[in-house]
Scaffold this active site. Structure first.
Site, PDB file in Angstrom:
ATOM      1  N   LEU A  33       0.801  -1.229   0.000  1.00  0.00           N
ATOM      2  CA  LEU A  33       0.000   0.000   0.000  1.00  0.00           C
ATOM      3  C   LEU A  33       0.836   1.282   0.000  1.00  0.00           C
ATOM      4  O   LEU A  33       0.310   2.338   0.330  1.00  0.00           O
ATOM      5  CB  LEU A  33      -1.002   0.015   1.177  1.00  0.00           C
ATOM      6  CG  LEU A  33      -1.999  -1.155   1.213  1.00  0.00           C
ATOM      7  CD1 LEU A  33      -2.956  -1.016   2.408  1.00  0.00           C
ATOM      8  CD2 LEU A  33      -2.829  -1.233  -0.081  1.00  0.00           C
ATOM      9  N   ALA A  75       5.604  -2.632  -8.283  1.00  0.00           N
ATOM     10  CA  ALA A  75       6.863  -2.016  -8.739  1.00  0.00           C
ATOM     11  C   ALA A  75       6.750  -0.508  -8.604  1.00  0.00           C
ATOM     12  O   ALA A  75       5.656   0.038  -8.446  1.00  0.00           O
ATOM     13  CB  ALA A  75       7.119  -2.358 -10.205  1.00  0.00           C
ATOM     14  N   TYR A 141      14.273   3.190 -14.598  1.00  0.00           N
ATOM     15  CA  TYR A 141      13.028   2.415 -14.559  1.00  0.00           C
ATOM     16  C   TYR A 141      13.057   1.317 -15.626  1.00  0.00           C
ATOM     17  O   TYR A 141      12.893   0.130 -15.325  1.00  0.00           O
ATOM     18  CB  TYR A 141      11.823   3.350 -14.763  1.00  0.00           C
ATOM     19  CG  TYR A 141      10.550   2.616 -15.088  1.00  0.00           C
ATOM     20  CD1 TYR A 141      10.048   1.648 -14.227  1.00  0.00           C
ATOM     21  CD2 TYR A 141       9.852   2.857 -16.282  1.00  0.00           C
ATOM     22  CE1 TYR A 141       8.879   0.948 -14.537  1.00  0.00           C
ATOM     23  CE2 TYR A 141       8.698   2.171 -16.587  1.00  0.00           C
ATOM     24  CZ  TYR A 141       8.214   1.216 -15.716  1.00  0.00           C
ATOM     25  OH  TYR A 141       7.074   0.526 -16.035  1.00  0.00           O
TER      26      TYR A 141
END
Ligand code: UDP
Length: 323
Positions: A33, A75, A141
Site C-alpha cells: 500500500l 513495482a 526504470y
C-alpha cells in the site's frame, strides 16, 4: 486458477484482479500500500498487507495462498523519479522481485506473469516496435525492468519456471469501479483530467522540440481492461515469452490533451516546459505477437473511449480513493 497478485491494490493490478475474479479465478492480493489503496482491492479477493522486501512474509503468504500462478505488478514505475532516485528502482523492482521469484520456485507455481514495459527498449530504431528490437533503456526504470526480464530467462532455464513478460505501452482508462489514483500524479491523462475537473489551473507539456510532427512526445495508450484480458489469456498452459501490449496507434501529448478537451467539453490551458529527462520521443507498439499467440484483441482501442472511461471514473471519484 488460484492466482497470487502482487500490486493488486495499484492502478493496473486492481482492474486485473477484478477481471480475474469475474472470470472465475480465486485471487490473493499482496500489496504494501505504498502506491496502492486498500479500497482499490476487490472485496472478493483475499488481501495480504506486506512488503516484497520481506522474504519470509512473501514465502508465507504465497504458500498459504496455494497459488498456481503469480502475477507480479508491484513495482515503482515513474520514469522521472527513476532519473533522480535510481537506487529505489533497482532495489524494489529487481531486489525485492527476486524474493518473489524464489518463493514462486519453492512453491512450484506453474506460471509467472510479469509487468514489463516499453521503456526497456529506449528510443527505438523503428516504430511500430516489435519484440525483437534491441533493448537499450535510457532511464533506470526501464533498465530495472529489463534486468528482471533477464533474471526470468535464467529462472526458466535453471528452475523451469514458465513465464510471460508483458511490455506495456501507456496504461490508461478505468473500469466502472477502479481507476487511476497516484498520490503524486505525474501521468499525462489524469493530469489533464484534473484541469477539466477544476482541480488544477493548467497542464504542463514536457518538451515541444522533439522530432515529431507537433514537437511533443508520442505514446501508445492502452486501456487497462485490455491489459487485464491479456493477463488472463497468459495463464493458459504453454503461453510463454515476451509480448508487447499496445494498440499500435501513437498520439502526441498535444493530441491527448485535445482528446481530453473533446471528451470532457472543457478547455484545458497548457504551459510549455522543457523536456522531462528520460523520455524517448516516440513509442508505439506492434502487438501482432500477442494477437496471434495469445488470441488477444483490445476492446477499447480508440483514444476517446479510453479517455472517456477515465473521465467517468474521475467524475465519480474526484478525490480518487480518498473519497
Ligand atoms: N507528460 C506531459 N505532461 C504531464 C505528464 C506527462 O507532457 O503532466 C508527457 C511525458 O513527458 C511523456 C508523455 O506525456 O512524454 C507520457 O507521460 P506519462 O508520464 O503519462 O507516461 P510515460 O510515457 O512516462 O510512462
Amino acid at each position: 486458477m488460484n492466482v497470487f497478485v502482487t500490486g493488486g491494490a495499484g492502478y493496473i493490478g486492481s482492474v486485473c484482479v477484478e477481471e480475474l475474479l469475474n472470470a472465475g479465478h480465486a485471487v490473493t492480493v499482496f500489496d504494501n500500500l505504498t502506491e496502492g489503496h486498500r479500497s482499490a482491492v476487490d472485496r472478493r479477493a483475499t488481501f495480504v498487507h506486506a512488503c516484497l522486501s520481506d522474504r519470509a512474509a512473501i514465502g508465507d503468504a504465497l504458500k498459504k495462498s496455494g497459488a498456481e500462478a503469480v502475477i507480479h505488478f508491484a513495482a515503482n514505475a515513474l520514469v522521472g523519479e527513476s532519473m533522480t532516485n535510481p537506487g529505489k528502482y533497482f532495489r524494489n523492482n529487481v531486489g525485492s522481485g527476486l524474493n518473489l521469484l524464489d518463493a514462486a520456485v519453492e512453491c512450484r507455481v506453474q506460471k509467472f506473469v510479469f509487468s514489463s514495459t516499453c521503456a526497456t527498449y529506449g528510443p527505438p530504431e523503428r516504430v511500430p516496435m516489435t519484440e525483437d528490437l534491441p533493448q537499450r533503456p535510457i532511464n533506470p526504470y526501464g533498465e530495472s525492468k529489463l534486468m528482471f526480464e533477464q533474471v526470468l530467462k535464467w529462472y526458466r532455464e535453471i528452475h523451469k519456471l514458465e513465464f510471460v513478460a508483458f511490455r506495456y505501452f501507456n496504461a490508461a482508462g478505468a473500469s466502472a469501479q477502479f481507476g487511476e489514483h497516484h498520490r503524486i500524479e505525474t501521468h499525462l491523462i489524469p493530469n489533464v483530467l484534473k484541469v477539466a475537473l477544476g482541480q488544477a489551473r493548467q497542464c504542463e507539456i514536457f518538451g515541444t522540440d522533439y522530432p515529431t510532427p507537433d514537437g511533443t512526445c508520442i505514446r501508445d495508450y492502452i486501456h487497462i481492461a485490455d491489459l487485464a484480458q491479456a493477463h488472463i489469456l497468459a495463464l493458459a498452459p504453454g503461453r510463454a515469452g515476451f509480448f508487447n501490449l499496445g494498440n499500435g496507434e501513437g498520439y502526441s501529448v498535444r493530441e491527448v490533451i485535445r482528446a481530453c478537451e473533446e471528451v470532457t467539453g472543457k478547455k484545458v490551458p497548457t504551459v510549455e516546459q522543457p523536456r522531462r529527462p528520460g523520455d524517448p520521443p516516440r513509442l508505439v507498439a506492434a502487438a501482432a505477437k500477442a494477437f496471434n499467440e495469445l488470441g488477444w484483441k483490445p476492446k477499447f482501442p480508440k483514444l476517446h473511449d479510453i479517455v472517456g472511461t477515465a473521465w467517468g471514473w474521475h467524475q465519480k471519484h474526484p478525490s480518487g480513493y480518498a473519497d
